[in-house]
Design a protein around this motif. Structure first.
Motif, PDB file in Angstrom:
ATOM      1  N   GLU A  51       4.229  -4.193  -9.020  1.00 40.67           N
ATOM      2  CA  GLU A  51       4.740  -5.439  -8.471  1.00 40.67           C
ATOM      3  C   GLU A  51       3.972  -6.609  -9.091  1.00 40.67           C
ATOM      4  O   GLU A  51       2.802  -6.466  -9.460  1.00 40.67           O
ATOM      5  N   PRO A  52       4.599  -7.786  -9.207  1.00 41.89           N
ATOM      6  CA  PRO A  52       3.871  -8.941  -9.758  1.00 41.89           C
ATOM      7  C   PRO A  52       2.620  -9.305  -8.956  1.00 41.89           C
ATOM      8  O   PRO A  52       1.640  -9.801  -9.509  1.00 41.89           O
ATOM      9  N   SER A  53       2.626  -9.007  -7.652  1.00 41.34           N
ATOM     10  CA  SER A  53       1.486  -9.360  -6.805  1.00 41.34           C
ATOM     11  C   SER A  53       0.268  -8.481  -7.070  1.00 41.34           C
ATOM     12  O   SER A  53      -0.825  -8.787  -6.583  1.00 41.34           O
ATOM     13  N   ILE A  54       0.438  -7.403  -7.830  1.00 40.16           N
ATOM     14  CA  ILE A  54      -0.677  -6.483  -8.057  1.00 40.16           C
ATOM     15  C   ILE A  54      -1.779  -7.130  -8.877  1.00 40.16           C
ATOM     16  O   ILE A  54      -2.943  -6.720  -8.816  1.00 40.16           O
ATOM     17  N   ILE A  55      -1.446  -8.168  -9.642  1.00 41.66           N
ATOM     18  CA  ILE A  55      -2.444  -8.835 -10.467  1.00 41.66           C
ATOM     19  C   ILE A  55      -3.441  -9.594  -9.611  1.00 41.66           C
ATOM     20  O   ILE A  55      -4.559  -9.908 -10.047  1.00 41.66           O
ATOM     21  N   ARG A  56      -3.084  -9.879  -8.358  1.00 42.30           N
ATOM     22  CA  ARG A  56      -3.988 -10.601  -7.451  1.00 42.30           C
ATOM     23  C   ARG A  56      -4.905  -9.658  -6.680  1.00 42.30           C
ATOM     24  O   ARG A  56      -5.742 -10.109  -5.905  1.00 42.30           O
ATOM     25  N   GLN A  57      -4.737  -8.357  -6.872  1.00 43.72           N
ATOM     26  CA  GLN A  57      -5.620  -7.417  -6.203  1.00 43.72           C
ATOM     27  C   GLN A  57      -7.009  -7.440  -6.831  1.00 43.72           C
ATOM     28  O   GLN A  57      -7.183  -7.836  -7.978  1.00 43.72           O
ATOM     29  N   LYS A  58      -7.985  -6.970  -6.052  1.00 43.17           N
ATOM     30  CA  LYS A  58      -9.347  -6.903  -6.562  1.00 43.17           C
ATOM     31  C   LYS A  58      -9.456  -5.818  -7.629  1.00 43.17           C
ATOM     32  O   LYS A  58      -8.784  -4.796  -7.547  1.00 43.17           O
ATOM     33  N   PRO A  59     -10.304  -6.028  -8.631  1.00 42.79           N
ATOM     34  CA  PRO A  59     -10.498  -4.982  -9.650  1.00 42.79           C
ATOM     35  C   PRO A  59     -11.055  -3.705  -9.030  1.00 42.79           C
ATOM     36  O   PRO A  59     -11.764  -3.736  -8.024  1.00 42.79           O
ATOM     37  N   VAL A  60     -10.732  -2.590  -9.639  1.00 42.34           N
ATOM     38  CA  VAL A  60     -11.174  -1.283  -9.155  1.00 42.34           C
ATOM     39  C   VAL A  60     -12.346  -0.822 -10.017  1.00 42.34           C
ATOM     40  O   VAL A  60     -12.222  -0.719 -11.240  1.00 42.34           O
ATOM     41  N   ASN A  61     -13.496  -0.549  -9.370  1.00 42.53           N
ATOM     42  CA  ASN A  61     -14.640  -0.064 -10.114  1.00 42.53           C
ATOM     43  C   ASN A  61     -14.696   1.458 -10.070  1.00 42.53           C
ATOM     44  O   ASN A  61     -13.937   2.100  -9.351  1.00 42.53           O
ATOM     45  N   ASN A  62     -15.589   2.032 -10.844  1.00 37.65           N
ATOM     46  CA  ASN A  62     -15.660   3.489 -10.960  1.00 37.65           C
ATOM     47  C   ASN A  62     -16.130   4.163  -9.681  1.00 37.65           C
ATOM     48  O   ASN A  62     -15.860   5.351  -9.475  1.00 37.65           O
ATOM     49  N   GLU A  63     -16.861   3.463  -8.829  1.00 41.05           N
ATOM     50  CA  GLU A  63     -17.407   4.059  -7.619  1.00 41.05           C
ATOM     51  C   GLU A  63     -16.487   3.906  -6.411  1.00 41.05           C
ATOM     52  O   GLU A  63     -16.803   4.428  -5.340  1.00 41.05           O
ATOM     53  N   GLU A  64     -15.387   3.206  -6.560  1.00 44.55           N
ATOM     54  CA  GLU A  64     -14.482   3.002  -5.430  1.00 44.55           C
ATOM     55  C   GLU A  64     -13.701   4.288  -5.137  1.00 44.55           C
ATOM     56  O   GLU A  64     -13.208   4.954  -6.046  1.00 44.55           O
ATOM     57  N   ILE A  65     -13.617   4.628  -3.859  1.00 35.41           N
ATOM     58  CA  ILE A  65     -12.913   5.847  -3.469  1.00 35.41           C
ATOM     59  C   ILE A  65     -11.408   5.615  -3.477  1.00 35.41           C
ATOM     60  O   ILE A  65     -10.937   4.483  -3.332  1.00 35.41           O
ATOM     61  N   ILE A  66     -10.672   6.697  -3.642  1.00 33.40           N
ATOM     62  CA  ILE A  66      -9.207   6.598  -3.674  1.00 33.40           C
ATOM     63  C   ILE A  66      -8.640   6.475  -2.267  1.00 33.40           C
ATOM     64  O   ILE A  66      -7.827   5.606  -1.983  1.00 33.40           O
ATOM     65  N   MET A  67      -9.078   7.357  -1.375  1.00 39.97           N
ATOM     66  CA  MET A  67      -8.564   7.381  -0.015  1.00 39.97           C
ATOM     67  C   MET A  67      -9.351   6.410   0.851  1.00 39.97           C
ATOM     68  O   MET A  67     -10.331   6.761   1.500  1.00 39.97           O
ATOM     69  N   GLN A  68      -8.943   5.158   0.842  1.00 32.96           N
ATOM     70  CA  GLN A  68      -9.626   4.136   1.615  1.00 32.96           C
ATOM     71  C   GLN A  68      -9.224   4.215   3.090  1.00 32.96           C
ATOM     72  O   GLN A  68      -8.345   4.978   3.493  1.00 32.96           O
ATOM     73  N   LYS A  69      -9.867   3.378   3.903  1.00 36.73           N
ATOM     74  CA  LYS A  69      -9.600   3.366   5.334  1.00 36.73           C
ATOM     75  C   LYS A  69      -8.136   3.055   5.632  1.00 36.73           C
ATOM     76  O   LYS A  69      -7.556   3.594   6.574  1.00 36.73           O
ATOM     77  N   VAL A  70      -7.554   2.184   4.816  1.00 36.66           N
ATOM     78  CA  VAL A  70      -6.154   1.808   5.038  1.00 36.66           C
ATOM     79  C   VAL A  70      -5.246   3.019   4.887  1.00 36.66           C
ATOM     80  O   VAL A  70      -4.296   3.205   5.666  1.00 36.66           O
ATOM     81  N   ILE A  71      -5.523   3.859   3.901  1.00 38.19           N
ATOM     82  CA  ILE A  71      -4.700   5.050   3.668  1.00 38.19           C
ATOM     83  C   ILE A  71      -4.867   6.037   4.811  1.00 38.19           C
ATOM     84  O   ILE A  71      -3.884   6.587   5.327  1.00 38.19           O
ATOM     85  N   TRP A  72      -6.121   6.287   5.223  1.00 30.63           N
ATOM     86  CA  TRP A  72      -6.353   7.221   6.321  1.00 30.63           C
ATOM     87  C   TRP A  72      -5.768   6.694   7.627  1.00 30.63           C
ATOM     88  O   TRP A  72      -5.321   7.483   8.472  1.00 30.63           O
ATOM     89  N   ARG A  73      -5.753   5.407   7.816  1.00 26.40           N
ATOM     90  CA  ARG A  73      -5.133   4.841   9.018  1.00 26.40           C
ATOM     91  C   ARG A  73      -3.655   5.196   9.080  1.00 26.40           C
ATOM     92  O   ARG A  73      -3.148   5.619  10.128  1.00 26.40           O
ATOM     93  N   GLN A  74      -2.968   5.060   7.965  1.00 30.81           N
ATOM     94  CA  GLN A  74      -1.555   5.415   7.926  1.00 30.81           C
ATOM     95  C   GLN A  74      -1.338   6.916   8.089  1.00 30.81           C
ATOM     96  O   GLN A  74      -0.411   7.361   8.768  1.00 30.81           O
ATOM     97  N   ILE A  75      -2.211   7.718   7.465  1.00 29.26           N
ATOM     98  CA  ILE A  75      -2.064   9.176   7.548  1.00 29.26           C
ATOM     99  C   ILE A  75      -2.225   9.650   8.985  1.00 29.26           C
ATOM    100  O   ILE A  75      -1.411  10.420   9.503  1.00 29.26           O
ATOM    101  N   TYR A  76      -3.287   9.195   9.651  1.00 26.15           N
ATOM    102  CA  TYR A  76      -3.537   9.617  11.032  1.00 26.15           C
ATOM    103  C   TYR A  76      -2.403   9.171  11.955  1.00 26.15           C
ATOM    104  O   TYR A  76      -1.892   9.943  12.765  1.00 26.15           O
ATOM    105  N   ALA A  77      -2.024   7.909  11.840  1.00 31.40           N
ATOM    106  CA  ALA A  77      -1.022   7.360  12.752  1.00 31.40           C
ATOM    107  C   ALA A  77       0.348   7.989  12.531  1.00 31.40           C
ATOM    108  O   ALA A  77       1.024   8.390  13.491  1.00 31.40           O
ATOM    109  N   LEU A  78       0.784   8.089  11.281  1.00 29.09           N
ATOM    110  CA  LEU A  78       2.105   8.648  11.006  1.00 29.09           C
ATOM    111  C   LEU A  78       2.150  10.137  11.296  1.00 29.09           C
ATOM    112  O   LEU A  78       3.178  10.658  11.750  1.00 29.09           O
ATOM    113  N   SER A  79       1.065  10.847  11.040  1.00 29.42           N
ATOM    114  CA  SER A  79       1.024  12.272  11.371  1.00 29.42           C
ATOM    115  C   SER A  79       1.152  12.465  12.877  1.00 29.42           C
ATOM    116  O   SER A  79       1.902  13.333  13.344  1.00 29.42           O
TER     117      SER A  79
END
Length: 337
Positions: A94-122
């Motif tokens: 999406e064009p808005s992706i350019i406004r996201q923060k850069p991703v460094n090598n130490e950043e985890i893939i499964m962030q809190k936002v993802i786990w929030r959706q997984i727990y709630a939707l499950s």
């Protein structure tokens, strides 16, 4: 860039063929988009896995038969792995992706936002499936007992007038088959709409239909799942051991399956820090089960240390003897003895 010095090109992680600044912007967008696509797929896959494990266990206890038979589970696995991966990993940035923060090598893939959706939707999917499992009989006007077995649906008897009619057990087995078909249909549509939910993985990305028609692969897979599910419930029954259900029952399953769209939007309004209070925590920088005895034994064998068993071999001594032999010290040690 392509016209840079050779030393800069060799030490860089990515080389742009052209010197256009727009190419660098597109490179950043696609790099971040690949990262987001991995998150989309993992969110979709883990949610389905959690739901399947729970409802299979609950369904067997409640229905005395598995709510999803082995063929259905294979079909769910096909949707979860192959079709889901093709649909979500081909998503364009999406064009808005350019406004996201850069991703460094130490950043985890499964962030809190993802786990929030997984727990709630499950949790929501499990709740919906429990409602269909426990209250499906009165909801869809079905009548059978807990001891009814679906394989009895072909039982018939001949009346005194020469007519062949189904037995009472057969009629009850047909209703149970319809119930299992409704359970299967509802679960597939929960997966169907959760696939749409996973298009957005941002903290406050509420519009899951943004640029909805921009990915023809995603639309094609949605069409395949929908049409195939209609066929399984109305025409082709032998493949998944299903039974024909009415149009009203079919669309009722679709409505129940669409509820995660609203639940996902509501959950995104909640703070993501409540995920830390959940009992399940996964450290991506640590291999799962590395502290178990099996992994310790594997690591010992990989390092050449095997002990604690009769006739065990110390591979370190063997390697040391081999080195001594190659260095010419083997004969000297033997002659001294």
């Amino acid at each position: 860039m392509g016209t840079g010095v050779a030393l800069a090109r060799e030490s860089s992680s990515m080389v742009l063929v052209t010197d256009e600044f727009e190419s660098s912007i597109r490179g950043v967008m696609w790099g971040r988009n690949i990262y987001n696509n991995i998150r989309r797929f993992l969110q979709f896959q883990i949610t389905i896995n959690f739901t399947v494990l729970v409802i299979t266990f609950i369904g067997i206890l409640a229905l005395t038969e598995a709510p999803l038979n082995p063929t259905m589970l294979l079909y769910v696995n096909l949707i979860m792995d192959m079709l889901g991966a093709l649909a979500l990993t081909t998503q364009a940035p999406e064009p808005s992706i350019i406004r996201q923060k850069p991703v460094n090598n130490e950043e985890i893939i499964m962030q809190k936002v993802i786990w929030r959706q997984i727990y709630a939707l499950s949790a929501w999917n499990i709740l919906v499936m429990c409602l269909i499992i426990f209250f499906g009989e009165p909801m869809f006007n079905l009548h059978y007992s807990a001891s009814t077995m679906t394989q009895d649906y072909n039982d018939t008897y001949e009346t005194g007038y020469g007519l062949t009619v189904p037995t009472v057990d057969a009629l009850m087995a047909i209703d149970k088959l319809k119930h299992l078909t409704i359970i299967f249909n509802t679960f597939i549509f929960l997966c169907f709409f959760n696939l749409i939910n996973c298009r957005t993985v941002g903290i406050r990305d509420y519009n899951v239909f943004s640029n909805f028609f921009g990915n023809w692969m995603f639309l094609f897979i949605l069409l395949i799942i929908f049409v195939a599910q209609y066929v399984w419930c109305n025409y082709v029954f032998f493949l998944f051991n299903t039974y024909q259900i009415s149009a009203q029952d079919f669309w009722t399953c679709v409505v129940w399956g669409a509820t995660p769209l609203a639940i996902s939007a509501i959950v995104k309004m909640s703070p993501e820090h409540w995920v830390e209070k959940m009992p399940i925590k996964i450290d991506e920088n640590k291999a799962m089960g590395e502290d178990s005895q099996m992994m310790q034994l594997y690591n010992d064998k990989a390092k050449g240390k095997v002990s604690g068993a009769r006739g065990s071999t110390n591979y370190d001594q063997i390697n040391e003897s081999d080195d001594n032999f190659q260095n010419g010290s083997y004969d000297e040690n033997r002659s001294s003895q």
